[in-house]
Design a protein around this motif. Structure first.
Motif, PDB file in Angstrom:
ATOM      1  N   SER A  23       0.855  -1.192   0.000  1.00 35.13           N
ATOM      2  CA  SER A  23       0.000   0.000   0.000  1.00 35.13           C
ATOM      3  C   SER A  23       0.887   1.236   0.000  1.00 35.13           C
ATOM      4  CB  SER A  23      -0.913   0.003   1.228  1.00 35.13           C
ATOM      5  OG  SER A  23      -0.158   0.170   2.401  1.00 35.13           O
ATOM      6  N   ALA A  24       0.310   2.350  -0.378  1.00 34.55           N
ATOM      7  CA  ALA A  24       1.058   3.605  -0.452  1.00 34.55           C
ATOM      8  C   ALA A  24       1.574   4.010   0.932  1.00 34.55           C
ATOM      9  CB  ALA A  24       0.186   4.698  -1.035  1.00 34.55           C
ATOM     10  N   ASP A  25       0.776   3.800   1.972  1.00 33.48           N
ATOM     11  CA  ASP A  25       1.198   4.163   3.323  1.00 33.48           C
ATOM     12  C   ASP A  25       2.399   3.338   3.770  1.00 33.48           C
ATOM     13  OD1 ASP A  25      -0.858   6.020   3.496  1.00 33.48           O
ATOM     14  OD2 ASP A  25      -2.244   4.570   4.408  1.00 33.48           O
ATOM     15  N   THR A  28       5.532   4.424   1.844  1.00 27.32           N
ATOM     16  CA  THR A  28       6.008   5.706   2.352  1.00 27.32           C
ATOM     17  C   THR A  28       6.717   5.537   3.692  1.00 27.32           C
ATOM     18  OG1 THR A  28       4.175   6.802   1.224  1.00 27.32           O
ATOM     19  CG2 THR A  28       5.311   8.059   2.925  1.00 27.32           C
ATOM     20  N   SER A  45       1.902   5.933  -4.343  1.00 28.60           N
ATOM     21  CA  SER A  45       0.544   5.580  -4.766  1.00 28.60           C
ATOM     22  C   SER A  45       0.544   4.918  -6.146  1.00 28.60           C
ATOM     23  CB  SER A  45      -0.367   6.804  -4.752  1.00 28.60           C
ATOM     24  OG  SER A  45       0.095   7.780  -5.660  1.00 28.60           O
ATOM     25  N   ALA A  48       1.741   1.333  -5.632  1.00 29.30           N
ATOM     26  CA  ALA A  48       0.731   0.554  -4.908  1.00 29.30           C
ATOM     27  C   ALA A  48      -0.424   0.180  -5.832  1.00 29.30           C
ATOM     28  CB  ALA A  48       0.224   1.350  -3.711  1.00 29.30           C
ATOM     29  N   LYS A  49      -0.854   1.116  -6.677  1.00 25.37           N
ATOM     30  CA  LYS A  49      -1.950   0.819  -7.606  1.00 25.37           C
ATOM     31  C   LYS A  49      -1.513  -0.176  -8.685  1.00 25.37           C
ATOM     32  CE  LYS A  49      -4.554   5.059  -6.997  1.00 25.37           C
ATOM     33  NZ  LYS A  49      -5.009   6.307  -7.605  1.00 25.37           N
ATOM     34  N   GLU A  52      -1.308  -3.699  -7.091  1.00 22.82           N
ATOM     35  CA  GLU A  52      -2.485  -4.130  -6.336  1.00 22.82           C
ATOM     36  C   GLU A  52      -3.026  -5.454  -6.888  1.00 22.82           C
ATOM     37  OE1 GLU A  52      -6.919  -2.416  -5.184  1.00 22.82           O
ATOM     38  OE2 GLU A  52      -5.542  -1.197  -6.331  1.00 22.82           O
TER      39      GLU A  52
END
Length: 114
Positions: A23-25, A28, A45, A48-49, A52
Motif C-alpha cells: 500500500s502507499a502508506d 512511504t 501511490s 501501490a496501484k 495491487e
C-alpha cells in the motif's frame, strides 16, 4: 531511474518479500525509515496501484518465461518420431512468404533509396 523510483521499488519489494500488502502508506513509511529524502508521495501511490492484487514474487520468478515458451515447444516436438518432418517444412514455407513479401515491395517501386 531516479532515486525516488528506486526507493519506491525497493520498498515494494521489501513488502512483497515479507508477505505484506503493498500500500502507499506502507511504502512511504519504509522510505522514511530508510532516510531517503525527496520522494514525492505520488510514487508510492503509483506503485501501490500498479501492484495491487498481483503476486510480486511470482512476477519476479517468471520474468523470462513468457516469450520463450512457444519456440522451445516447437523445437522439442521436432525430436519426436511422429511429426518431426512437418516442422521444418512449415518454417521453410513461412520464410518463403516473408521473402516474397519483401520482393513485392521492391517490384512496386517502393524502396528505401528511391
Amino acid at each position: 531511474m531516479s532515486t525516488a523510483e528506486l526507493a519506491t521499488s525497493y520498498a515494494a519489494l521489501i513488502l512483497a518479500d515479507e508477505g505484506l500488502e503493498i500500500s502507499a502508506d506502507k511504502i512511504t513509511s519504509i522510505i522514511k525509515a530508510a532516510g531517503v529524502a525527496d520522494v514525492e508521495p505520488i510514487w508510492a501511490s503509483l506503485f501501490a496501484k500498479a501492484l495491487e492484487g498481483k503476486d510480486v514474487k511470482d512476477m519476479l520468478l517468471n520474468v523470462g518465461s513468457g516469450g520463450g515458451a512457444a519456440p522451445a515447444a516447437a523445437g522439442g516436438s521436432g525430436g519426436a518420431g511422429t511429426g518431426g518432418g512437418a516442422a521444418p517444412e512449415e518454417t521453410k514455407e513461412e520464410e518463403k512468404k516473408e521473402e516474397e513479401k519483401e520482393e513485392s515491395d521492391e517490384d512496386m517501386g517502393f524502396g528505401l533509396f528511391d
